[in-house]
Design a protein around this motif. Structure first.
Motif, short mmCIF file in Angstrom:
data_model
loop_
_atom_site.label_atom_id
_atom_site.label_comp_id
_atom_site.label_asym_id
_atom_site.label_seq_id
_atom_site.Cartn_x
_atom_site.Cartn_y
_atom_site.Cartn_z
N LEU A 184 0.80 -1.22 0.00
CA LEU A 184 0.00 0.00 0.00
C LEU A 184 0.84 1.28 0.00
CD1 LEU A 184 -3.21 -0.56 2.16
CD2 LEU A 184 -3.08 0.48 -0.10
N PRO A 185 1.85 1.42 0.87
CA PRO A 185 2.63 2.65 0.85
C PRO A 185 3.30 2.90 -0.50
CG PRO A 185 3.05 1.42 2.87
CD PRO A 185 2.28 0.52 1.97
N GLN A 186 3.78 1.84 -1.15
CA GLN A 186 4.42 1.99 -2.45
C GLN A 186 3.44 2.43 -3.52
OE1 GLN A 186 6.29 -1.78 -3.30
NE2 GLN A 186 7.15 -1.95 -1.24
N ALA A 187 2.16 2.05 -3.35
CA ALA A 187 1.14 2.40 -4.35
C ALA A 187 0.49 3.75 -4.07
CB ALA A 187 0.06 1.32 -4.40
N GLY A 188 0.82 4.37 -2.94
CA GLY A 188 0.24 5.66 -2.60
C GLY A 188 -0.95 5.58 -1.69
N GLY A 189 -1.14 4.42 -1.04
CA GLY A 189 -2.25 4.26 -0.11
C GLY A 189 -1.77 4.06 1.31
N GLU A 190 -2.71 3.81 2.21
CA GLU A 190 -2.38 3.68 3.64
C GLU A 190 -3.28 2.63 4.26
OE1 GLU A 190 -2.50 6.47 7.71
OE2 GLU A 190 -3.34 7.20 5.78
N LEU A 191 -2.69 1.71 5.00
CA LEU A 191 -3.46 0.73 5.78
C LEU A 191 -3.64 1.32 7.17
CD1 LEU A 191 -4.79 -2.06 5.91
CD2 LEU A 191 -2.60 -3.00 6.65
N ILE A 192 -4.84 1.84 7.45
CA ILE A 192 -5.05 2.54 8.72
C ILE A 192 -5.41 1.59 9.85
CG2 ILE A 192 -5.59 4.75 7.65
CD1 ILE A 192 -8.53 4.15 7.99
N GLU A 193 -5.93 0.41 9.51
CA GLU A 193 -6.20 -0.57 10.56
C GLU A 193 -6.35 -1.94 9.93
OE1 GLU A 193 -8.42 -0.89 14.82
OE2 GLU A 193 -9.08 0.64 13.41
N ALA A 194 -5.89 -2.98 10.65
CA ALA A 194 -6.06 -4.37 10.23
C ALA A 194 -6.72 -5.12 11.37
CB ALA A 194 -4.72 -5.01 9.88
N LEU A 195 -7.90 -5.66 11.12
CA LEU A 195 -8.72 -6.29 12.16
C LEU A 195 -8.88 -7.77 11.84
CD1 LEU A 195 -11.45 -3.50 12.20
CD2 LEU A 195 -9.57 -3.78 13.83
#
Length: 375
Positions: A184-195
């Motif tokens: 995600l960071p490489q693609a320009g996104g952000e993982l804000i939470e993993a449940l």
């Protein structure tokens, strides 16, 4: 009689025949599918592709003798998978076993390696399935390819950048969590939470509250079977309106028919169902005649897994070699490229295929492809 019961009965009959008085020319392979329990729908789907391929191989007399498939019920559980694998390998002595689900596939890989029995996966997508040794093959692109295929479409074309992952607490879910964390960071996104959720969980109101509080753009669901449907339904019932995204597991009829899933996106390998390629056209035409509906990627995978066996066994018989796991592996390496549904397929050294991918949308009318991603 349901498809599952017919498959299970056929498996029992083929096993009984093998143990009694099977003609020497008969050839039996194994299949470890969930035939009961909450994921039994996948057994129906996988078996429909495998059975059609066996019918075609026998009709074409591609191999000497009759090809049969002995089904064992994995229930999509690793322990049950090992029990079934031991029966197939040690009692029936099959050279080739169809596998499914990441946890089951990992659990049986040791037996496959030790006994030099080919196990081929067309349903599990955990990235570490690429590392289970030379006798474990994958005819489905793994989760790292599925995740990487969908991220540019979501982030660049739909401007959806903030992700929450809801993942089942097993090797499949963990593999997707790891891939999203890295990609995600490489693609320009952000993982804000993993449940994470237990594999047996069916109540998700507490998880829904945490997703609402995170307020993401995208909810990536890494689950399967009845659980994924419950997650989608309960999230919508709890007022969550954001975009759902998943992987190939969303391609089952239950998800396509679920009103709350409308608009969801999921990835599969790219197959042109309208192709004039003879293998693909025959598969599509005959499947539609038999089932009165279009096939899906999972069905093509298990058709291909059985067709691959037929092609390899044909070459071995031409050479006068026995159909053993060791000889099947050597023949796959020698042949390199195979004509399967979807076109020509080549295996990497680790026994995994790389394929163009597509992003699909559930639209309540059979689904549509919204993006195709090259290899």
């Amino acid at each position: 009689m349901t498809v599952i019961k017919r498959m299970f009965s056929a498996g029992l009959l083929s096993f009984a025949a093998w143990g009694a008085s099977v003609h020497a020319a008969d050839v039996t392979i194994g299949a470890l599918f969930p035939l009961s329990g909450p994921n039994a729908t996948y057994g129906d789907i996988f078996g429909s592709g495998a059975n059609l391929a066996a019918e075609h191989i026998n009709a074409d007399k591609l191999i000497d003798g009759t090809l049969k498939i002995q089904y064992e019920d994995s229930q999509a559980l690793p322990q049950q998978g090992v029990i079934g694998m031991n029966k197939l390998v040690n009692v029936s002595k099959v050279p080739y076993v169809l596998s499914a689900f990441t946890g089951v596939s990992k659990a049986i890989s040791t037996t496959a390696s030790r006994s030099k029995t080919v196990a081929i996966n067309g349903g599990g997508v955990g990235p570490d399935l690429a590392d289970l040794g030379p006798y474990f093959w994958n005819i489905i692109p793994l989760a790292n390819f599925e995740v990487k295929a969908v991220l540019p479409y979501l982030i660049k074309e739909r401007n959806l950048k903030r992700f929450v992952l809801v993942y089942v607490d097993d090797p499949l879910g963990e593999g997707i969590r790891k891939e999203l964390t890295e990609s995600l960071p490489q693609a320009g996104g952000e993982l804000i939470e993993a449940l994470s959720v237990p594999a047996t969980a069916q109540q998700f109101s507490g998880i829904a509250a945490r997703v609402r509080a995170a307020n993401p753009d995208v909810i990536y669901i890494a689950s399967y079977g009845s659980q994924q449907a419950q997650i989608v339904k309960q999230f919508r019932d709890n007022g969550i309106k954001q975009q759902f995204v998943s992987y190939t597991a969303f391609s089952i009829p239950e998800m396509s028919a679920l009103p709350e899933a409308k608009g969801s996106l999921y990835t599969t390998q790219n197959v042109d169902w309208n192709s004039t390629d003879p293998v693909t056209k025959r598969f599509v035409d005959d499947f539609k005649k038999k089932h009165d509906k279009m096939p899906t990627a999972y069905i093509a995978n298990y058709y291909n897994a059985v067709r691959l066996f037929g092609l390899l066994a044909h070459e071995l018989q031409k050479k006068g070699k026995p159909i053993t796991g060791e000889n099947l592996l050597a023949q796959r390496i020698e042949t390199k490229t195979f004509d399967l549904v979807g076109g020509k397929v080549t295996f990497a050294d680790n026994g995994t295929v790389v394929s163009p991918m597509q992003v699909n949308e559930i639209d309540g009318a059979g689904g549509k492809v919204v993006s195709v991603v090259a290899e």
